[in-house]
Design a protein around this motif. Structure first.
Motif, short mmCIF file in Angstrom:
data_model
loop_
_atom_site.label_atom_id
_atom_site.label_comp_id
_atom_site.label_asym_id
_atom_site.label_seq_id
_atom_site.Cartn_x
_atom_site.Cartn_y
_atom_site.Cartn_z
N UNK A 1 51.27 69.30 70.59
CA UNK A 1 51.90 68.17 69.90
C UNK A 1 51.00 66.95 69.77
N UNK A 2 49.90 66.90 70.53
CA UNK A 2 48.98 65.76 70.44
C UNK A 2 47.94 65.99 69.36
N UNK A 3 47.34 67.20 69.36
CA UNK A 3 46.26 67.48 68.41
C UNK A 3 46.71 68.21 67.15
N UNK A 4 47.83 68.91 67.26
CA UNK A 4 48.28 69.70 66.12
C UNK A 4 47.62 71.07 66.05
N UNK A 5 46.70 71.34 66.97
CA UNK A 5 46.01 72.63 66.99
C UNK A 5 46.91 73.70 67.62
N UNK A 6 46.72 74.96 67.21
CA UNK A 6 47.50 76.04 67.84
C UNK A 6 47.23 76.09 69.33
N UNK B 1 44.87 79.72 77.12
CA UNK B 1 44.72 78.87 78.29
C UNK B 1 45.80 77.79 78.31
N UNK B 2 46.06 77.17 77.15
CA UNK B 2 47.12 76.17 77.06
C UNK B 2 48.45 76.75 77.52
N UNK B 3 48.75 77.94 77.03
CA UNK B 3 50.04 78.57 77.32
C UNK B 3 50.13 78.97 78.80
#
Length: 228
Positions: free
Chosen positions: A92-97, A101-103
């Motif tokens: 939600x900050x960058x708009x990137x998928x 690792x994020x998940x």
């Protein structure tokens, strides 16, 4: 043609006989695998506590149990909550998928807060501030000291206030990072606080990009001079 047929039959029979002669490898049960993994975590906890040289068996036993319990809890939560349990989406900050690792970070961050609280309260019961920090450094392979060394080299004439602020961010990163299993995740937590550190410097009269570029330019010049 017939000769080839008999040769194939002979080879097949030989292979089958060989396979029958080989003793089957015993299957490792889930319980055995877990017992082995638990023993590894307990050894790690024992080694970390022993490095403090407390010379107090009762205290060492309590601390080893606290650390081992935490290590197992972090491992079990991580293994039971793979990245696939978090739906794909965007940052939600960058708009990137969201990356895998994020998940995984999202999945692991949902671990009950009591796991972390039990670790910290257990350490603080028997250790002073510096000793607690030493144990947390074991989890994070000394990233606080390593990162602070970099800041001192990059920021010209770093002030006491700047150093204390940056150290505070790194200590926050360290305490948060101990609840993540992989080194990639631990590094990602530190990156969050490195960004906060750079933002702090930029907001207080420094230019992080310029300082970093100057630092790398000096390193390149020194490397080139060394080759000559």
């Amino acid at each position: 043609m017939l000769k080839r047929f008999f040769l194939a039959v002979a080879i097949t029979a030989t292979v089958q006989a060989f396979c029958q002669e080989q003793p089957a490898k015993p299957a490792v049960s889930v319980a055995e695998a877990k017992a082995k993994a638990d023993a590894e975590q307990e050894k790690k906890a024992t080694d970390w506590v022993a490095s403090l040289n407390l010379n107090d068996a009762e205290k060492e036993n309590r601390l080893t149990k606290v650390v081992a319990t935490h290590l197992k809890a972090v491992r079990d939560w991580h293994n039971e909550h793979p990245f696939s349990t978090v739906p794909a989406g965007i940052n939600p900050v960058t708009g990137n998928p969201l990356t895998e690792l994020d998940r995984q970070l999202i999945a692991d961050s949902a671990m009950p807060a009591t796991v972390h609280q039990n670790l910290m309260s257990g350490l603080q019961k028997d250790l002073d501030k510096n000793q607690v920090a030493a144990i947390l450094d074991k989890y994070t392979i000394g990233k606080v000291a390593f990162t602070m060394k970099g800041y001192r080299a990059i920021v010209p004439n770093i002030t006491e206030k700047e150093e204390a602020t940056l150290l505070g961010f790194m200590e926050q990163a360290r305490e948060q990072a101990v609840d993540y299993k992989s080194m990639k995740e631990i590094s990602a937590i530190f990156e969050i606080y490195k960004t906060k550190s750079e933002q702090y410097l930029n907001a207080n009269g420094r230019n992080w990009r310029e300082m970093y570029n100057n630092y790398t330019a000096v390193l390149k010049a020194q490397k080139a001079a060394g080759k000559k």
